[in-house]
Design a protein around this motif. Structure first.
Motif, PDB file in Angstrom:
ATOM      1  N   VAL A 120      37.482  38.167  48.330  1.00 37.81           N
ATOM      2  CA  VAL A 120      36.143  38.763  48.299  1.00 37.81           C
ATOM      3  C   VAL A 120      35.070  37.698  48.521  1.00 37.81           C
ATOM      4  O   VAL A 120      34.176  37.857  49.356  1.00 37.81           O
ATOM      5  CB  VAL A 120      35.909  39.494  46.948  1.00 37.81           C
ATOM      6  N   LEU A 121      35.184  36.564  47.811  1.00 31.67           N
ATOM      7  CA  LEU A 121      34.201  35.502  47.998  1.00 31.67           C
ATOM      8  C   LEU A 121      34.252  34.971  49.419  1.00 31.67           C
ATOM      9  O   LEU A 121      33.224  34.712  50.039  1.00 31.67           O
ATOM     10  CB  LEU A 121      34.445  34.361  47.002  1.00 31.67           C
ATOM     11  N   GLY A 122      35.469  34.846  49.958  1.00 30.89           N
ATOM     12  CA  GLY A 122      35.627  34.367  51.328  1.00 30.89           C
ATOM     13  C   GLY A 122      34.968  35.301  52.325  1.00 30.89           C
ATOM     14  O   GLY A 122      34.320  34.855  53.268  1.00 30.89           O
ATOM     15  N   LEU A 123      35.123  36.597  52.107  1.00 30.43           N
ATOM     16  CA  LEU A 123      34.490  37.564  53.015  1.00 30.43           C
ATOM     17  C   LEU A 123      32.976  37.402  52.999  1.00 30.43           C
ATOM     18  O   LEU A 123      32.329  37.352  54.052  1.00 30.43           O
ATOM     19  CB  LEU A 123      34.855  38.998  52.604  1.00 30.43           C
ATOM     20  N   LEU A 174      46.243  36.318  40.628  1.00 30.94           N
ATOM     21  CA  LEU A 174      44.934  36.748  40.124  1.00 30.94           C
ATOM     22  C   LEU A 174      43.783  36.088  40.879  1.00 30.94           C
ATOM     23  O   LEU A 174      42.706  36.667  41.003  1.00 30.94           O
ATOM     24  CB  LEU A 174      44.827  36.415  38.630  1.00 30.94           C
ATOM     25  N   ALA A 175      44.029  34.884  41.383  1.00 34.47           N
ATOM     26  CA  ALA A 175      42.956  34.195  42.118  1.00 34.47           C
ATOM     27  C   ALA A 175      42.739  34.828  43.487  1.00 34.47           C
ATOM     28  O   ALA A 175      41.635  34.785  44.032  1.00 34.47           O
ATOM     29  CB  ALA A 175      43.299  32.714  42.276  1.00 34.47           C
ATOM     30  N   THR A 176      43.811  35.431  44.042  1.00 31.65           N
ATOM     31  CA  THR A 176      43.731  35.928  45.409  1.00 31.65           C
ATOM     32  C   THR A 176      42.589  36.913  45.655  1.00 31.65           C
ATOM     33  O   THR A 176      41.805  36.719  46.580  1.00 31.65           O
ATOM     34  CB  THR A 176      45.093  36.513  45.826  1.00 31.65           C
ATOM     35  N   ILE A 207      37.640  26.855  45.014  1.00 35.46           N
ATOM     36  CA  ILE A 207      38.106  26.248  43.765  1.00 35.46           C
ATOM     37  C   ILE A 207      37.735  27.137  42.589  1.00 35.46           C
ATOM     38  O   ILE A 207      38.525  27.364  41.674  1.00 35.46           O
ATOM     39  CB  ILE A 207      37.514  24.829  43.616  1.00 35.46           C
ATOM     40  N   VAL A 208      36.514  27.689  42.652  1.00 33.91           N
ATOM     41  CA  VAL A 208      36.054  28.578  41.590  1.00 33.91           C
ATOM     42  C   VAL A 208      36.973  29.796  41.492  1.00 33.91           C
ATOM     43  O   VAL A 208      37.338  30.226  40.387  1.00 33.91           O
ATOM     44  CB  VAL A 208      34.587  28.975  41.887  1.00 33.91           C
ATOM     45  N   SER A 209      37.408  30.334  42.639  1.00 29.67           N
ATOM     46  CA  SER A 209      38.339  31.466  42.600  1.00 29.67           C
ATOM     47  C   SER A 209      39.629  31.048  41.913  1.00 29.67           C
ATOM     48  O   SER A 209      40.192  31.808  41.106  1.00 29.67           O
ATOM     49  CB  SER A 209      38.687  31.952  44.003  1.00 29.67           C
ATOM     50  N   GLY A 210      40.104  29.847  42.251  1.00 25.08           N
ATOM     51  CA  GLY A 210      41.316  29.351  41.629  1.00 25.08           C
ATOM     52  C   GLY A 210      41.157  29.213  40.123  1.00 25.08           C
ATOM     53  O   GLY A 210      42.063  29.570  39.346  1.00 25.08           O
TER      54      GLY A 210
END
Lengths: 357, 530, 375
Positions: free
Chosen positions: A120-123, A113-115, A86-89
């Motif tokens: 990166v956060l997901g990794l 832009l969120a992608t 959500i933070v990335s979004g």
């Protein structure tokens, strides 16, 4: 021979079996919602308005519930770390506005832009979860919380300038709520909107969700998707079959994080506002309980679970306040929501069959 | 109490697990201070017999047993191990039952701690709030250690102890029970160093001298001769011999243990032919960290086209070999296949080299229990060899080809006679034998050049057993696939293998052609490789 | 040679000490940076810390027993806090004030806490191996039930006499319940001032008494059983310990203590935020305990005191220091929230990785053995 055994079972046995496999809590929830729908006209609530509201809320939330699917499939459990996505979004949303995109373009750019943030956060999140196999859910919760708290600091410090977003007086620091008017407010909902009398169907949003859900369904039918399901079903089997479990798990976490990022953007376009700071804090729990209500377990989930679960959960959230209010003049919807959603999660966590993985 | 009655008598003990007879008419009697050695191959029924004596829950759960147990001439029937303990029977199991963070003293007196006399609080809230009498605990533990006659530090924490001392702590715990009259030791020396084992044997003699009867289970036959008064040899659920230890010898006991007159190893090809074959897999200096099946320093050559058996008693490390080579457990050493080195600890590298593995752990490793037969059989070839996939967009999308998957699954369902309601049935709904066939089908579907099969007949009925063994043999003969089969059942190995390697103590004790006699293999099984 | 060895081993020891205590050391560093920036006087800081110590220590101590029984950090302590709040609301309505009020609330909270603790313990026994996440969800679930009781049943089903604590609509409790007549009644009794620093002697005596009880408890049979169950449930069961019952008892004790702790906490604060007082308390207590160097499977009374001082020192100085650096006081507020969550995350991760490392060590041993044989 076994066919004979099946048919020789009495009807009541089969019924009992069906109830057991469907789960008593689910049955209660579905029954409760059905009751609410039946009672709605009697207490003077417009049935079609209620359906419209339920469909609206369904369309806002469904993508975030869909985000649960990949991690459940890969055996990482329920993604309590949804706030990370959500933070990335939110980063995508604020940057898209800051860079001056408007209208539908701002929605597309927010996703674009969120992608990178989501990936990166997901990794990083996936890497962490691989180091702590078995304790995913608790740590995911706190990773999500920490991320939200950390972003609170960043929302204050990041050099955003757009006057629509920063505090008017100070000229810096983002506001807690940012209106999306002129940006992507209802871009999906107003696209392909269907009106039948009082019933309004947000066609675009539902179509958008359907596309993502189809992509997820298709992915699960590919070689990698099959591997992901196998990793969740029996990690040792998958490892013995030459699958790199850690890689598959990281992939699932990245997918989940990205879907959460897109999910919050879809939510915002329906809701009309971007909510920052502590708002994403408790967003994981409704999504988690929705998919569980839909029939998912800690390590099995399907698209059908997502659709049914989101509909039931949002149905209860929208119906209870209005119906109960008209009935007993008491708005207990918040309390019912808390008890239902957490009760459902507890039910899933304490089931014996799911404790053994 | 009847005078002169033996301490323990077991009369006509019979036990079956769901129709599968595992114990038949066992008679056993034991006097005070007598040491009885109990020997037999795995599956001979030793541990079931001891479970019955100790009142383990698993016996009652599987329908109880027939026959009588008499203690001092009185008939007893234990509902739980606690009843057995109260009657003065103690047992030291193979798996340690110790709290890792407690000292030896705390473990010796676990749940039997002496307490200070009741205070006000405990009188109100119950005796669990009485404080422990540490001083008395020290004394009782020290006296138990004294009785054992082996020095261990009573204040050392278990997790800091060498493994032998953990074993001694368990024995001291049993000795600390005042009512103890009969002690069962289940392979206590397996984890001990030579010195420690000697100390334990001396300790057993000491216990016997003080009037405690001991039942001593071991695979080290010399120990039996050294310490026991009598030896009871079991085989296939029968007590085949009960003789004074002084009047027998290791070769004789070995013969009783494995002695079957049948010779079914006719299938083996002649020795010469095999030794000249090409080496397809060469294992050298392999170690494997697999709990309970540790492998130490194994070197082994496998010839192309043969069926090599790996046998040995349970816990000696035979299962560790395939699991280590296939990368499922942490391993070291080197393995070459077809003259190319295979990197260890990566299951993928073996599978890519066309080596397949049927695991002994069907439910844990072998199957996706919650998925269909189709998935179970087609999954490895799909992932490793890109079979059963349709490519779109120039290979960018690899879509599952359900039709091809169903086709291959039904082919194997037919050829292996897997009894199921359809190829979509979930694997967990099948019987053990049929699950095993699915595991085989999964390996066959990879069309490997080399196949490890681990305990393929464990826990399946006779009919399925025959079918599985025949399928393996056919696979070997018709497709020229080299097979390495690991099994606890020597006769089964002799039935289909060309050569058999016996593992003992984590090392290869010897490799013999399958035509050799059972006694020779038995000697290898109980030998101690240094 | 020997001295060199000694220094080397001393260095290694120091290294291990630092690694084992990385969280407290990190906090000492944060505080060391923030204190001069915040610019508070020593007396002020000492006063604040003493106050907060009196307020929070009892609550944090309630976490120790479930850790001993191997059930991890008891996020379900919130249940006790809710029981304490309900008891206080009732006493406030009955207008029983001062120390009798506090004592009555404590007595009232016991049956509630025991009931909730039994429920929580039973649920946790159904979810062995994932106790923490389950106790965390239990706390949310019971929070829903709490709201149902306090917001809808109090005043309608449960009689509430005074409109000062009732919502204007006639049922349900107001957002804030004033405990003005009870405020700091325990803290002020026998309180002494040393150089401007107020020391609530009675509160500290109560805390000291609890510490003694915990020390005594560890020596009892039940305490020994809990340690055994905590380390290996199966071994304990084989030895005849009633594992399930022992685990439930540990949760019940923790819940009851948390209830008492909450009452002490609220008598210090002087009012109840009916719907939010308890919601964060579990998180802050757990964070404080972890800051003191405790881990998921090991915690001592020393950890509690070190933790409560360091954590609250950080809590006091962070906003002021943040304001000094950035000119925005909210930064420090958010920073301390972030640190609270961060420290729990780090502690959980360290615990899980430690569990995995223990499993991997046997392979090393085998490799060494073979190398040794080569020589």
């Amino acid at each position: 021979m076994s066919e004979n055994v099946w048919t020789s079972k009495s009807l009541s046995d089969r019924l009992r079996g069906a109830v057991a496999s469907f789960g008593l809590p689910r049955l209660i929830i579905a029954g409760f919602l059905l009751l609410l729908f039946i009672m709605a006209p009697f207490v003077g609530v417009n049935f079609f308005t209620q359906i419209t509201n339920t469909l609206n809320r369904f369309s806002w939330n469904a993508v975030m519930v869909l985000a649960m699917v990949p991690m459940v499939h890969s055996g990482c459990g329920l993604n309590f770390g949804l706030p990370l996505g959500i933070v990335s979004g939110l980063l995508g949303a604020t940057m898209s506005i800051e860079f001056g995109f408007t209208g539908a373009m701002s929605f597309v750019m927010a996703i674009v832009l969120a992608t990178p943030f989501a990936v990166v956060l997901g990794l990083g999140y996936g890497w962490l979860l691989n180091r702590i196999k078995g304790g995913e859910m608790m740590i995911a919760t706190y990773v999500g919380f920490s991320a939200v708290a950390f972003m609170c600091i960043l929302w204050l410090l990041l050099p955003f300038k757009s006057p629509n977003m920063v505090w008017g007086l100070a000229g810096k620091g983002l506001r807690t709520t940012i209106s999306l008017e002129g940006y992507y407010d209802k871009v999906l909902a107003n696209f392909l909107q269907v009106r039948i009398g009082d019933l309004v169907i947000p066609g675009g949003t539902i179509l958008f969700f359907a596309l993502l859900a189809f992509a997820m369904w298709a992915f699960l039918h590919t070689k990698t998707g099959t591997a992901m399901t196998a990793v969740g079903s029996n990690p040792t089997f998958a490892r013995a079959s030459g699958i790199n479990i850690d890689k598959i798990r990281i992939l699932s976490v990245v997918m989940s994080t990205w879907l959460a990022a897109v999910g919050i953007l879809v939510y915002q376009q329906g809701f009309g506002f971007v909510q920052l700071y502590m708002a994403p804090f408790y967003m994981a729990l409704p999504a988690v309980s929705a998919i569980l209500i839909g029939g998912a377990t800690v390590n099995k989930a399907s698209i059908t679970n997502v659709v049914i679960g989101t509909f039931l959960f949002q149905g209860i959230v929208t119906m209870t306040p209005t119906v109960m209010n008209s009935m007993i003049h008491m708005d207990m919807s918040e309390v019912i929501r808390i008890i239902v959603s957490n009760g459902m999660i507890l039910y899933a966590l304490t089931r014996k069959s799911e404790a053994i993985r | 109490m009847t005078e002169n009655a033996p301490l323990l008598e077991m009369k006509g003990i019979r036990k079956d697990f769901f129709g599968n007879q595992v114990l038949t008419d066992i008679h056993l009697s034991l006097k005070e201070g007598e040491v009885l050695g109990l020997v037999g191959e795995n599956g001979a029924g030793k541990s079931t017999l001891m479970k019955i004596l100790f009142g383990m829950n698993v016996i009652a759960e599987t329908g109880g047993y027939d026959g009588d147990i008499l203690l001092n001439g009185e008939k007893v029937r234990f509902g739980s191990p606690f009843d057995a303990l109260a009657a003065g029977i103690g047992m030291v199991h193979q798996e340690f039952s110790l709290i890792p963070g407690f000292t030896a003293t705390e473990n010796i007196l676990l749940n039997r701690e002496p307490r200070h006399k009741a205070g006000v609080v405990s009188q109100i809230f119950g005796e669990r709030l009485e404080t422990l009498d540490r001083k008395k605990m020290q004394d009782q533990a020290a006296s138990a250690i004294q009785r054992m006659g082996i020095r261990i530090d009573p204040d050392m924490v278990i997790s800091d102890m060498p493994i032998g001392h953990k074993q001694f702590t368990e024995i001291a715990r049993e000795l600390s029970k005042d009512q103890l009259r009969l002690l069962i030791l289940d392979e206590p020396t397996a984890v001990l160093t030579e010195k420690e084992a000697e100390a334990l044997l001396a300790s057993i003699r000491g216990m016997a001298a003080s009037g405690i009867a001991v039942i001593f289970i071991t695979h080290r036959l010399q120990e039996i001769l050294d310490v026991c008064d009598r030896v009871l040899v079991m085989r296939d659920g029968y007590a085949v011999q009960d003789v004074p230890a002084a009047r027998t010898s290791i070769p004789e006991i070995t013969k009783w243990m494995v002695g079957r007159s049948v010779d079914t190893s006719a299938s083996a090809r002649a020795d010469e032919q095999l030794e000249t074959g090409r080496v397809i897999m060469s294992i050298s200096r392999l170690w494997v960290d697999m709990a309970g099946e540790t492998v130490r320093d194994v070197s082994l050559d496998v010839y192309e086209g043969e069926i090599l058996g790996i046998g040995g008693l349970a816990g000696q490390g035979k299962l560790g070999i395939p699991n280590g080579v296939m990368g499922l457990y942490e391993a070291g050493g080197s393995v070459t296949f077809d003259e190319k080195p295979i990197p260890l600890n990566q299951p993928r590298s073996c599978l890519d080299a066309s080596i397949a593995f049927v695991s002994e752990d069907r439910r844990g490793v072998g199957l996706l229990l919650d998925e269909s037969l189709e998935w179970n059989i087609a999954f490895p070839p799909m992932q490793i060899q890109n079979k059963f996939l349709k490519s779109y967009l120039g290979g960018l999308i690899k879509w599952r080809d359900e039709a091809a998957i169903r086709e291959v699954t039904s082919r194997y369902v037919d050829s292996l006679q897997i009894r199921c309601t359809g190829t979509r049935q979930k694997a967990k709904e099948l019987s053990g034998g049929n699950q095993q066939k699915v595991c085989l089908a999964k390996a066959f579907a990879l069309e490997p050049r080399f196949l490890f099969v681990s305990e393929p007949t464990r826990g399946i009925d006779v009919g399925a057993k025959e079918l599985v063994l025949n399928a393996l043999k056919r696979f070997n003969r018709e497709h020229g696939v080299t097979v390495v089969m690991i099994s606890s059942e020597l006769e089964e190995l002799r039935q289909i293998c060309d050569r058999i390697a016996i593992v003992s103590g984590g090392r290869i004790a010897g490799i013999l052609p399958a035509t050799r006699s059972s006694e020779e293999f038995g000697m290898l099984m109980v030998s101690q490789v240094k | 040679m020997s001295t060199k060895n000694q220094t080397a081993s001393f260095g290694a020891k120091l290294g291990r000490l630092a690694r084992d205590n990385s969280v407290p050391i990190m906090f000492i560093l944060i505080c060391a940076v923030c204190i001069p920036l915040a610019g508070f006087s020593g007396g002020y800081l000492l006063n604040e810390i003493i106050t907060r110590m009196g307020r929070n220590t009892f609550l944090i101590l309630s976490l120790l027993i479930p850790i001993m029984a191997g059930m991890g950090l008891n996020f379900g302590m919130t249940l006790g806090a809710m029981a304490g709040e309900i008891a206080l609301i009732l006493t406030a309505d009955w207008q029983i004030w001062g120390i009798p009020g506090v004592v009555l609330s404590m007595i009232l909270s016991i049956p509630l806490s025991v009931g909730l603790g039994l429920l929580c313990g039973k649920i946790l026994n159904m979810a062995k191996g994932r106790e923490m996440v389950t106790s965390y969800i239990v706390s949310y679930f019971i929070n829903g039930v709490y709201q149902l009781v306090v917001l809808y049943m109090m005043g309608s089903i449960i009689p509430i006499a005074h409109s000062s604590i009732k919502l204007p609509r006639g049922y349900g409790i107001r957002n804030t319940v004033s405990l003005l007549n009870m405020r700091q009644c325990i803290d002020n009794l026998w309180a002494i001032r040393v150089g401007g620093v107020k020391i609530p002697v009675l509160t500290f005596l109560i805390i000291a008494l609890l510490c003694l009880v915990i020390l005594w408890f560890r020596k009892t049979k039940l305490g020994q059983d809990m340690r055994a169950v905590g380390q290996d449930m199966n071994v304990a069961r084989d030895a005849g310990v009633d594992v399930e019952r022992t685990r439930i008892i540990s949760i019940v004790i923790s819940t009851v203590l948390a209830g008492f702790g909450m009452i002490l906490y609220l008598q210090n604060m002087g009012n109840i935020s009916t719907y939010s007082s308890h919601s964060q308390i579990g998180m802050f207590c757990i964070a404080a305990l972890l800051v003191g160097g405790a881990s998921v499977d090991k915690a001592s009374i020393g950890n509690v005191f070190l933790g409560v001082s360091l954590f609250h020192l950080m809590f006091i100085v962070a906003p002021a220091a943040g304001a000094k650096i950035t000119g925005d006081s909210m930064i420090g507020e958010y920073f301390r929230v972030f640190v609270s969550y961060g420290v729990i995350t780090v502690a959980l991760v360290m615990y899980e990785t430690k569990k995995r490392r223990a499993k991997a060590s046997l392979g090393r041993q085998l490799e060494l053995e073979q190398k040794g044989a080569d020589k």
